[in-house]
Design a protein around this motif. Structure first.
Motif, PDB file in Angstrom:
ATOM      1  N   GLU A  57     -80.254  -2.989   6.408  1.00  0.00           N
ATOM      2  CA  GLU A  57     -80.619  -2.670   7.782  1.00  0.00           C
ATOM      3  C   GLU A  57     -79.953  -1.385   8.268  1.00  0.00           C
ATOM      4  OE1 GLU A  57     -77.507  -5.981   7.966  1.00  0.00           O
ATOM      5  OE2 GLU A  57     -79.471  -5.870   7.098  1.00  0.00           O
ATOM      6  N   SER A  58     -79.375  -0.610   7.380  1.00  0.00           N
ATOM      7  CA  SER A  58     -78.782   0.705   7.604  1.00  0.00           C
ATOM      8  C   SER A  58     -77.587   0.695   8.545  1.00  0.00           C
ATOM      9  CB  SER A  58     -79.843   1.720   8.053  1.00  0.00           C
ATOM     10  OG  SER A  58     -80.232   1.477   9.391  1.00  0.00           O
ATOM     11  N   GLY A  59     -76.910  -0.421   8.654  1.00  0.00           N
ATOM     12  CA  GLY A  59     -75.645  -0.462   9.382  1.00  0.00           C
ATOM     13  C   GLY A  59     -74.522  -0.096   8.435  1.00  0.00           C
ATOM     14  N   ALA A  60     -73.326  -0.048   8.966  1.00  0.00           N
ATOM     15  CA  ALA A  60     -72.157   0.263   8.146  1.00  0.00           C
ATOM     16  C   ALA A  60     -71.599  -1.011   7.523  1.00  0.00           C
ATOM     17  CB  ALA A  60     -71.086   0.927   9.005  1.00  0.00           C
ATOM     18  N   VAL A  61     -70.920  -0.865   6.391  1.00  0.00           N
ATOM     19  CA  VAL A  61     -70.240  -1.983   5.740  1.00  0.00           C
ATOM     20  C   VAL A  61     -68.746  -1.819   6.000  1.00  0.00           C
ATOM     21  CG1 VAL A  61     -69.647  -3.066   3.543  1.00  0.00           C
ATOM     22  CG2 VAL A  61     -71.965  -2.253   3.935  1.00  0.00           C
ATOM     23  N   ALA A  83     -70.355  -2.245  15.186  1.00  0.00           N
ATOM     24  CA  ALA A  83     -71.581  -2.155  15.977  1.00  0.00           C
ATOM     25  C   ALA A  83     -72.538  -3.272  15.562  1.00  0.00           C
ATOM     26  CB  ALA A  83     -72.238  -0.799  15.753  1.00  0.00           C
ATOM     27  N   PRO A  84     -73.412  -3.705  16.473  1.00  0.00           N
ATOM     28  CA  PRO A  84     -74.437  -4.663  16.054  1.00  0.00           C
ATOM     29  C   PRO A  84     -75.231  -4.070  14.878  1.00  0.00           C
ATOM     30  CG  PRO A  84     -74.430  -4.440  18.436  1.00  0.00           C
ATOM     31  CD  PRO A  84     -73.523  -3.363  17.892  1.00  0.00           C
ATOM     32  N   GLY A  85     -75.541  -4.884  13.895  1.00  0.00           N
ATOM     33  CA  GLY A  85     -76.255  -4.416  12.707  1.00  0.00           C
ATOM     34  C   GLY A  85     -75.340  -4.100  11.546  1.00  0.00           C
ATOM     35  N   ASP A  86     -74.041  -3.996  11.795  1.00  0.00           N
ATOM     36  CA  ASP A  86     -73.094  -3.740  10.707  1.00  0.00           C
ATOM     37  C   ASP A  86     -72.863  -5.009   9.898  1.00  0.00           C
ATOM     38  OD1 ASP A  86     -72.890  -1.170  11.639  1.00  0.00           O
ATOM     39  OD2 ASP A  86     -70.796  -1.320  12.276  1.00  0.00           O
ATOM     40  N   VAL A  87     -72.214  -4.848   8.748  1.00  0.00           N
ATOM     41  CA  VAL A  87     -71.935  -5.952   7.838  1.00  0.00           C
ATOM     42  C   VAL A  87     -70.436  -6.014   7.585  1.00  0.00           C
ATOM     43  CG1 VAL A  87     -72.223  -6.769   5.450  1.00  0.00           C
ATOM     44  CG2 VAL A  87     -74.184  -5.875   6.710  1.00  0.00           C
ATOM     45  N   LEU A  88     -69.882  -7.235   7.629  1.00  0.00           N
ATOM     46  CA  LEU A  88     -68.513  -7.455   7.177  1.00  0.00           C
ATOM     47  C   LEU A  88     -68.596  -7.947   5.746  1.00  0.00           C
ATOM     48  CD1 LEU A  88     -66.398  -9.325   9.870  1.00  0.00           C
ATOM     49  CD2 LEU A  88     -66.353  -6.937   9.248  1.00  0.00           C
ATOM     50  N   ARG A  89     -67.857  -7.322   4.867  1.00  0.00           N
ATOM     51  CA  ARG A  89     -67.800  -7.755   3.469  1.00  0.00           C
ATOM     52  C   ARG A  89     -66.384  -8.243   3.206  1.00  0.00           C
ATOM     53  NH1 ARG A  89     -70.767  -4.333  -0.450  1.00  0.00           N
ATOM     54  NH2 ARG A  89     -72.325  -5.863   0.131  1.00  0.00           N
ATOM     55  N   HIS A 138     -76.625  -8.288  12.260  1.00  0.00           N
ATOM     56  CA  HIS A 138     -77.929  -7.846  12.735  1.00  0.00           C
ATOM     57  C   HIS A 138     -78.351  -8.780  13.872  1.00  0.00           C
ATOM     58  CE1 HIS A 138     -81.807  -5.938  12.539  1.00  0.00           C
ATOM     59  NE2 HIS A 138     -82.381  -7.118  12.484  1.00  0.00           N
ATOM     60  N   ASP A 139     -78.723  -8.239  14.997  1.00  0.00           N
ATOM     61  CA  ASP A 139     -79.118  -8.991  16.201  1.00  0.00           C
ATOM     62  C   ASP A 139     -77.981  -9.806  16.806  1.00  0.00           C
ATOM     63  OD1 ASP A 139     -81.731  -8.018  16.098  1.00  0.00           O
ATOM     64  OD2 ASP A 139     -82.409  -9.683  14.844  1.00  0.00           O
ATOM     65  N   ALA A 140     -76.742  -9.477  16.486  1.00  0.00           N
ATOM     66  CA  ALA A 140     -75.601 -10.191  17.059  1.00  0.00           C
ATOM     67  C   ALA A 140     -75.325  -9.675  18.468  1.00  0.00           C
ATOM     68  CB  ALA A 140     -74.361 -10.005  16.198  1.00  0.00           C
ATOM     69  N   PRO A 141     -75.087 -10.577  19.404  1.00  0.00           N
ATOM     70  CA  PRO A 141     -74.737 -10.132  20.758  1.00  0.00           C
ATOM     71  C   PRO A 141     -73.306  -9.597  20.777  1.00  0.00           C
ATOM     72  CG  PRO A 141     -74.634 -12.515  20.631  1.00  0.00           C
ATOM     73  CD  PRO A 141     -75.173 -12.032  19.311  1.00  0.00           C
ATOM     74  N   PRO A 142     -73.003  -8.714  21.726  1.00  0.00           N
ATOM     75  CA  PRO A 142     -71.625  -8.243  21.845  1.00  0.00           C
ATOM     76  C   PRO A 142     -70.679  -9.410  22.092  1.00  0.00           C
ATOM     77  CG  PRO A 142     -73.099  -6.927  23.201  1.00  0.00           C
ATOM     78  CD  PRO A 142     -73.891  -8.097  22.689  1.00  0.00           C
ATOM     79  N   GLY A 143     -69.472  -9.308  21.568  1.00  0.00           N
ATOM     80  CA  GLY A 143     -68.486 -10.355  21.799  1.00  0.00           C
ATOM     81  C   GLY A 143     -67.416 -10.390  20.732  1.00  0.00           C
ATOM     82  N   MET A 157     -53.479 -17.329   8.710  1.00  0.00           N
ATOM     83  CA  MET A 157     -54.464 -16.410   8.148  1.00  0.00           C
ATOM     84  C   MET A 157     -55.715 -16.441   9.011  1.00  0.00           C
ATOM     85  SD  MET A 157     -55.756 -16.045   4.247  1.00  0.00           S
ATOM     86  CE  MET A 157     -56.890 -14.766   3.760  1.00  0.00           C
ATOM     87  N   GLN A 158     -55.783 -15.489   9.941  1.00  0.00           N
ATOM     88  CA  GLN A 158     -56.926 -15.395  10.839  1.00  0.00           C
ATOM     89  C   GLN A 158     -57.145 -13.954  11.240  1.00  0.00           C
ATOM     90  OE1 GLN A 158     -56.005 -17.829  14.208  1.00  0.00           O
ATOM     91  NE2 GLN A 158     -53.967 -16.984  14.445  1.00  0.00           N
ATOM     92  N   GLY A 159     -58.316 -13.685  11.765  1.00  0.00           N
ATOM     93  CA  GLY A 159     -58.660 -12.344  12.212  1.00  0.00           C
ATOM     94  C   GLY A 159     -59.757 -12.427  13.243  1.00  0.00           C
ATOM     95  N   VAL A 160     -60.164 -11.262  13.721  1.00  0.00           N
ATOM     96  CA  VAL A 160     -61.244 -11.221  14.708  1.00  0.00           C
ATOM     97  C   VAL A 160     -62.007  -9.918  14.541  1.00  0.00           C
ATOM     98  CG1 VAL A 160     -59.820 -10.183  16.526  1.00  0.00           C
ATOM     99  CG2 VAL A 160     -61.835 -11.534  17.147  1.00  0.00           C
ATOM    100  N   VAL A 161     -63.310 -10.015  14.702  1.00  0.00           N
ATOM    101  CA  VAL A 161     -64.158  -8.836  14.737  1.00  0.00           C
ATOM    102  C   VAL A 161     -64.789  -8.788  16.130  1.00  0.00           C
ATOM    103  CG1 VAL A 161     -66.154 -10.033  13.717  1.00  0.00           C
ATOM    104  CG2 VAL A 161     -66.032  -7.561  13.632  1.00  0.00           C
ATOM    105  N   VAL A 162     -64.762  -7.610  16.719  1.00  0.00           N
ATOM    106  CA  VAL A 162     -65.362  -7.394  18.038  1.00  0.00           C
ATOM    107  C   VAL A 162     -66.634  -6.602  17.808  1.00  0.00           C
ATOM    108  CG1 VAL A 162     -65.056  -6.394  20.322  1.00  0.00           C
ATOM    109  CG2 VAL A 162     -63.104  -7.427  19.139  1.00  0.00           C
ATOM    110  N   VAL A 163     -67.753  -7.166  18.261  1.00  0.00           N
ATOM    111  CA  VAL A 163     -69.055  -6.533  18.062  1.00  0.00           C
ATOM    112  C   VAL A 163     -69.485  -5.859  19.362  1.00  0.00           C
ATOM    113  CG1 VAL A 163     -71.485  -6.892  17.499  1.00  0.00           C
ATOM    114  CG2 VAL A 163     -69.722  -8.210  16.311  1.00  0.00           C
ATOM    115  N   GLY A 164     -69.729  -4.558  19.288  1.00  0.00           N
ATOM    116  CA  GLY A 164     -70.339  -3.807  20.376  1.00  0.00           C
ATOM    117  C   GLY A 164     -69.609  -3.736  21.688  1.00  0.00           C
ATOM    118  N   GLU A 165     -68.313  -3.845  21.708  1.00  0.00           N
ATOM    119  CA  GLU A 165     -67.590  -3.711  22.988  1.00  0.00           C
ATOM    120  C   GLU A 165     -66.756  -2.474  23.002  1.00  0.00           C
ATOM    121  OE1 GLU A 165     -65.404  -7.308  23.732  1.00  0.00           O
ATOM    122  OE2 GLU A 165     -67.220  -8.393  24.239  1.00  0.00           O
TER     123      GLU A 165
END
Length: 165
Positions: A57-61, A83-89, A138-143, A157-165
């Protein structure tokens, strides 16, 4: 008559490491990339893994390593913004099996709904070094999307990803 052959876990890891190293070497050769530290010209563009892991979907990894140092376990990095559309690997680099799951109870309401709708709270088991688990936003709401290692959650062992904020 077939014969079963038992391979000890330590031998499996060694064999897997050798195969992984050979595959990376072939990958560098196929992509005509210089291996860092071999005296070749420095690559000023995207790193090799970034070139070969671009999602459809041409997002970043974004790579998140699951690491083990003695009795300490962690995610590297523990927090990132995408950003929305990115991938976590998620890539396992430690020796202990890990199961990565997202925690809807600590997520923002919209993120919790996305987590449940995509079964990200169930997790994925990684058992071998180099094994990866991709999560598309992909299609993830900000949060905020908190994630944990199920076997090592009690160790922090925990983490957090913030999408689109």
């Amino acid at each position: 008559m077939t014969r079963s052959v038992y391979i000890r876990p330590r031998d499996r890891r060694r064999r897997a490491a050798r195969l992984f190293g050979a595959a990376i070497g072939l990958l560098f050769a196929a992509c005509e990339l210089e291996v860092p530290g071999t005296g070749g010209p420095e690559n000023s563009g995207p790193q090799p893994l970034e070139r070969i892991t671009e999602p459809a979907e041409s997002g970043a990894v974004h790579l998140v390593r699951l690491v083990q140092r003695g009795d300490e376990y962690g995610f590297e990095p523990m927090q990132l913004s995408i950003a929305p559309g990115d991938v976590l690997r998620f890539v396992m680099v430690g020796a202990q099996p890990e199961s990565v799951a997202f925690d809807p109870g600590r997520a923002t309401p919209e993120a919790a709904q996305f987590i449940r709708a995509n079964s990200l709270h169930l997790g994925a088991l990684l058992t071998d070094p180099g094994q990866a688990y991709d999560v598309s936003f992909h299609d993830a709401p900000p949060g905020r999307y908190p994630f944990v290692s199920l076997p090592h959650r009690a160790s922090g062992m925990q983490g957090v990803v913030v999408v689109g904020e």
